[in-house]
Scaffold this active site. Structure first.
Site, short mmCIF file in Angstrom:
data_model
loop_
_atom_site.label_atom_id
_atom_site.label_comp_id
_atom_site.label_asym_id
_atom_site.label_seq_id
_atom_site.Cartn_x
_atom_site.Cartn_y
_atom_site.Cartn_z
N ASP A 1 93.19 40.85 48.12
CA ASP A 1 92.80 42.16 48.65
C ASP A 1 93.88 43.22 48.41
OD1 ASP A 1 90.95 40.39 49.58
OD2 ASP A 1 91.73 40.36 51.62
N LYS A 37 84.66 39.71 50.27
CA LYS A 37 85.68 39.14 49.40
C LYS A 37 85.23 39.01 47.94
CE LYS A 37 89.72 36.96 49.67
NZ LYS A 37 90.76 37.42 50.61
N GLY A 44 70.53 38.61 67.78
CA GLY A 44 71.57 38.86 68.77
C GLY A 44 71.55 37.81 69.85
N CYS A 49 64.79 37.69 64.31
CA CYS A 49 65.07 37.00 65.57
C CYS A 49 64.96 37.96 66.75
CB CYS A 49 66.44 36.32 65.46
SG CYS A 49 66.66 35.02 66.65
N TYR A 50 66.08 38.31 67.39
CA TYR A 50 66.02 39.27 68.50
C TYR A 50 65.33 40.55 68.04
CZ TYR A 50 67.54 42.34 72.28
OH TYR A 50 67.57 43.21 73.34
N HIS A 75 66.38 33.07 60.40
CA HIS A 75 67.47 33.84 59.77
C HIS A 75 67.43 33.66 58.25
CE1 HIS A 75 69.68 35.09 63.38
NE2 HIS A 75 69.12 34.00 63.90
N GLU A 89 69.11 35.15 56.11
CA GLU A 89 70.44 35.41 55.54
C GLU A 89 71.31 34.16 55.46
OE1 GLU A 89 69.26 36.35 58.43
OE2 GLU A 89 70.77 36.40 60.02
#
Ligand code: XMP
Length: 507
Positions: free
Chosen positions: A224, A363, A53, A81-82, A167, A169
């Protein structure tokens, strides 16, 4: 959706939070993002991840979490992280401001090739984005990885509680998925993520929620809304698909959309509202104002076409929900108002009249769902096209003449990309207008015309994007074709801006 044994990702506001959800799903487990205000929705998680964050734990308004609540589930917890800094404080450690903000690649040196770092290289590139660092750690805390300078960047408090400063991710963390997989291996009975199951559950839920009411969905021809319309059709409920021509479409788009829906066996109703949209946009130049006008008018036109239908279905995706802070309660800042999140839709939503079955999917997951619904490949792999259409590719005033110029340039550009086998290597491409007139020579005449910008990017879910290194020879062929064929353009520019800082669309 049934959330039992899900990986609960708690959002402390990092721009990357939803990528954590995505990675966990890629690893085969169901994950869901929760705002701090919605923690009471977490009932029986399989594991918990605290995201990064933008705040410092020492800020007066630093987001916090009840540690007793967190440990009450007795499941593995990972602070990113945070999230790690917060866990460190909760365990009695301290956090201090770093000497400088560390943003970018860094070396990770695991202390041992085990646990979280099983199978990870002795020196692995990870992505850092923080200014604070851990200072003191508690007696029960073990440092399990350091950076090159020896600073602790990963901590472990028990066999259930871990922290990482970097991170995993982000794709720049080369072995991020391995580290996440190792963390998830600590959990028992995680709920799997399987698109076929997801489809069946969605169909069940749609039937239950809708009953015998009539549902109307707007279709744009994009991935979509096409998947949505086919899903509603498959659910066998009473549904209608309406296509609004807002005058902001690409060349021949309405005809192509009609043909595609014929192929998937869904009947659509076409409404031509182009004049209404263009007159509502006349003289409007401010991007957010354009978006609001288009969004609101769409609902109005749509409602007229719908008449008395009971519910509205939208192909809103997970990233849209998170990006529009007005709805998500996310700590991340709003970049653009998404057209699915304008006032009128929110009003309908408050009345329980909006159905958004795809709102938990990314997506690529929607495409996977589309495959399982039998939708042809070329429809599922069309480039994304924004709801506000060419208006966001036409800075300044939006007029029919300017839109026609964009349409011609775009058709040439996309046609050439297809002809040379580039279309499917690219995530999104388009031509837009730069409404600045410059001097040139056409034939023997002086010309004083606009420029077009060509944009071709690769991306994962549009959060970040990189421009595509198209061959010079192809760029030359495209540029020549545009300059020769499009009246009103005497200059072609190729956009070499990454996102961030630029966005994909110009507005
Ligand atoms: P930006 O310009 O924000 O675009 O980098 C990210 C992706 O989102 C698309 N986009 C939209 N799609 N309604 C949509 O359905 C919108 O209002 C909207 N604005 C941007 C854009 O084309 C890109 O794929």
């Amino acid at each position: 959706m049934d959330d039992k044994h899900i990986v609960a990702v708690i959002d402390f506001g990092s721009q990357y939070t939803r990528l954590i959800v995505r990675r966990v799903r890629e690893l085969g487990f169901n994950a869901k993002l929760y705002a701090l205000e919605d923690l009471d929705q977490i009932a029986d998680p399989g594991a918990i991840i605290l995201s990064g964050g933008p705040k410092s734990t020492s800020d007066a308004d630093a987001p916090d979490i009840d540690y007793n609540w967190l440990t009450s589930f007795n499941v593995p917890v990972l602070g990113v992280c945070y999230g790690m800094q917060l866990l460190n404080i909760k365990h009695g450690g301290t956090v201090k401001p770093g000497n400088k903000k560390e943003y970018g690649p860094a070396d990770l040196i695991p202390c041992a090739c085990e646990g979280l770092y099983q199978g990870v290289s002795p020196c692995s590139q990870v992505w850092m984005s923080h200014s604070d660092t851990v200072d003191r750690i508690s007696d029960d805390c073990k440092v399990i990885a350091r950076n090159k300078e020896g600073v602790p960047v990963s901590l472990q408090w028990s066999n259930q509680c871990f922290g990482i400063q970097f991170h995993p991710e982000v794709s720049h963390s080369i072995e991020g998925n391995t580290i996440l997989r190792n963390f998830l291996a600590e959990a028992d009975h995680l709920a799997p993520f399987d698109i076929g199951d997801f489809k069946n559950r969605m169909i069940r839920e749609i039937r239950e929620r809708v009953g015998d009411r009539e549902v109307v969905c707007g279709v744009s021809g994009g991935v979509d809304s096409t998947v949505l319309a086919v899903l509603l059709h498959e659910a066998g409920i009473n549904s209608r698909a309406i296509f609004v021509d807002n005058g902001l479409l690409r060349k021949n788009e309405a005809e192509e959309v009609r043909a595609n829906f014929d192929r998937v066996g869904v009947k659509i109703e076409m409404v031509d509202a182009s004049e209404q949209f263009l007159s509502a946009l006349a003289g409007v130049t401010e991007p957010e104002k354009k978006r609001k006008i288009i969004g609101e008018l769409f609902v109005e036109v749509f409602q007229q076409a719908v008449g008395t239908a009971d519910m509205l279905a939208q192909g809103t995706l997970y990233p849209d929900v998170i990006e529009s802070a007005s709805n998500s309660k996310s700590k991340a800042s709003t970049i653009k108002t998404h057209h699915n999140r304008v006032g009128k839709i929110l009003e309908l939503q408050a009345q329980g009249k909006v159905l958004e079955p795809l709102a938990e999917l990314f997506k690529d997951e929607v495409r996977e769902l589309g495959v399982s619904l039998g939708i042809p490949h070329d429809i599922l792999w069309r480039h994304p096209f924004p709801g506000p259409g060419l208006a966001v590719r036409c800075p300044g005033a939006v007029t029919k003449e300017r839109l026609d110029i964009i349409r011609e340039c775009d058709a040439i550009f996309i046609g050439k990309l297809k002809e040379h086998g580039w279309y499917h290597k690219i995530w999104q491409a388009y031509a837009g207008l730069i409404p600045v007139k410059t001097v040139g020579v056409k034939g023997d005449e002086r010309s004083y015309e606009f420029a077009t910008n060509l944009r071709a990017i690769v991306s994962e879910d549009a959060m970040t994007a990189d421009w595509v290194e198209l061959p010079y020879s192809l760029l030359r062929e495209i540029s020549n074709a545009i300059l020769n064929q499009v009246k009103g353009i005497n200059r072609v520019l190729y956009d070499i801006s990454t996102k961030p800082p630029a966005s994909i669309e110009w507005e």
